[in-house]
Design an enzyme around this catalytic site. Structure first.
Site, short mmCIF file in Angstrom:
data_model
loop_
_atom_site.label_atom_id
_atom_site.label_comp_id
_atom_site.label_asym_id
_atom_site.label_seq_id
_atom_site.Cartn_x
_atom_site.Cartn_y
_atom_site.Cartn_z
N ARG A 172 0.84 -1.19 0.00
CA ARG A 172 0.00 0.00 0.00
C ARG A 172 0.88 1.24 0.00
NH1 ARG A 172 0.09 -4.72 1.54
NH2 ARG A 172 0.42 -4.22 3.72
N CYS B 71 -6.25 -3.52 8.30
CA CYS B 71 -5.10 -2.74 7.83
C CYS B 71 -5.61 -1.35 7.52
CB CYS B 71 -4.48 -3.34 6.58
SG CYS B 71 -3.19 -2.28 5.84
N THR C 150 -4.04 1.42 6.32
CA THR C 150 -3.61 2.05 5.07
C THR C 150 -4.41 1.52 3.89
OG1 THR C 150 -1.40 2.18 6.05
CG2 THR C 150 -1.58 2.68 3.71
N THR D 87 0.99 4.87 9.01
CA THR D 87 2.05 4.87 7.99
C THR D 87 2.05 6.23 7.29
OG1 THR D 87 0.55 4.09 6.25
CG2 THR D 87 1.73 2.40 7.51
N LYS E 65 6.83 -5.54 11.58
CA LYS E 65 6.61 -6.48 10.47
C LYS E 65 7.76 -7.48 10.37
CE LYS E 65 3.75 -3.59 7.40
NZ LYS E 65 2.52 -4.37 7.25
N CYS F 272 -2.63 2.30 12.62
CA CYS F 272 -1.84 1.32 11.88
C CYS F 272 -1.84 0.07 12.75
CB CYS F 272 -0.41 1.81 11.65
SG CYS F 272 0.63 0.52 10.92
#
Lengths: 228, 228
Positions: B50, B84, B86, B123, B162, B193
């Site tokens: 993304r 998610c 984003t 993000t 991540k 996020c």
């Protein structure tokens, strides 16, 4: 490397499925989202009780398990994993229902045992089905089941985990059962119920062979195995 | 009561999907496996980034997100959730691709804010897309984004989650960013996020509105809502 898409027959119970997924993510060598496995999960709460079917002659979960397996195959799964030990009593039926491999967490756990006897922490239905005894005996390792009262305590602990009770409060009770298995001669315990996987910890008096971890490792290994 | 089958558009990242499922299981009133929701999850690591799409003109994730949404609908999902933030930049495309409702974690979070300004932890792509600003401004609440250096730090922290870094080591770094948002006048922070949802904790100097929790609550609420 193209890894296989993993299908997960889940919901037995939902917390155990989440624990499996959590360990799977941690066990996958990955630095970015893209390095992880493609996983399809069917977390189905309507699977008939394995315990009621095996102990009380209730409706068999096999048709629903086969339906879920076929649904995952249809959705693109190339390999199936089922994070529920007791449901492995129906493994042959599931394997017959699909054209993709279905991992066997019981055999994976049995393959880790190097010395016996091994105490068994599992549902009464799994104990009675002889699932673990058969797999371990094939490797020459004797299984020690808890006595009747301790098995009832294990059953109560599994129900408490499924009901969302605080794990910290339950762990000492499991450890008492493990201590008695040790006194009877067990050299290790096989954690043969995914709810017990959430309870057994480093404070245990015996080393544990956790079938859930064995399934996680088998999943990563088989999903990432190069085709020949 | 028959609850709706929930489809989860997952894999962004996998750990966040697992966290969503874990919170969903805990948030569902249930005493037995059968009381839980039926959840279908597609944890797909091949969804294009993304961030790369929004900031660098990389390939759009929209076609793949729509494909996953349609696959979940085909497999029986009656309601979709996408843990998610984003990816919510593509919510309109996903909603257009299916005939079932798709929850909006950004609006759910905005609906919780009672006072502003609210600091945004998200993000860079989510910040630049204006997703949160739009939803909060509609409710008369101003969003405070971190300065450039702090935003870079948030980006690094998200990448570290991540990559599987230890959360305990990352938390104090997030708290420094939160403290600076507080000094700039933020009265709360929106955790926009899912990787930051894994980091923000009780030790924070500002109350958090966690969009992941908002999505969990919306999922339980909408899945269990009686049809009229």
């Amino acid at each position: 490397m193209t890894a296989k898409t993993v299908g997960v027959i889940g919901g037995m119970g939902p917390a155990a499925t989440v624990e499996f997924l959590s360990r799977l993510v941690r066990a996958t060598p990955a630095a970015r989202d893209e390095d992880h496995l493609h996983v399809l999960v069917d977390c189905d709460p309507a699977i008939p009780s394995r315990t009621a079917a095996i102990l009380e002659g209730g409706p068999s979960p096999a048709p629903r398990l086969c339906m879920i397996a076929r649904g995952l195959e249809r959705a693109g799964a190339q390999l199936l994993a089922m994070p529920c030990n007791t449901a492995h009593a129906y493994l042959d039926a599931i394997r017959a229902a699909v054209d993709i491999p279905v991992l066997d967490m019981v055999s994976e756990a049995a393959a880790r045992a190097v010395v016996g006897p091994v105490g068994l922490l599992a549902t009464e239905a799994a104990v009675r089905s002889g699932l673990y005894e058969k797999a371990f005996h094939e490797r020459g390792i004797r299984i020690l089941s808890p006595g009747a009262e301790d098995q009832e305590e294990v059953t109560r602990l599994i129900a408490a985990v499924k009901a969302g009770d605080r794990l910290e409060a339950l762990r000492p009770r499991l450890q008492l059962v493990v201590s008695r298995l040790a006194r009877e001669g067990a050299r290790a315990v096989v954690i043969g119920c995914t709810e017990v996987s959430l309870l057994h910890d480093a404070g245990s008096s015996l080393p544990g062979i956790d079938a859930l971890d064995c399934l996680v490792e088998a999943t990563v290994r088989e999903a990432r195995r190069e085709e020949r």
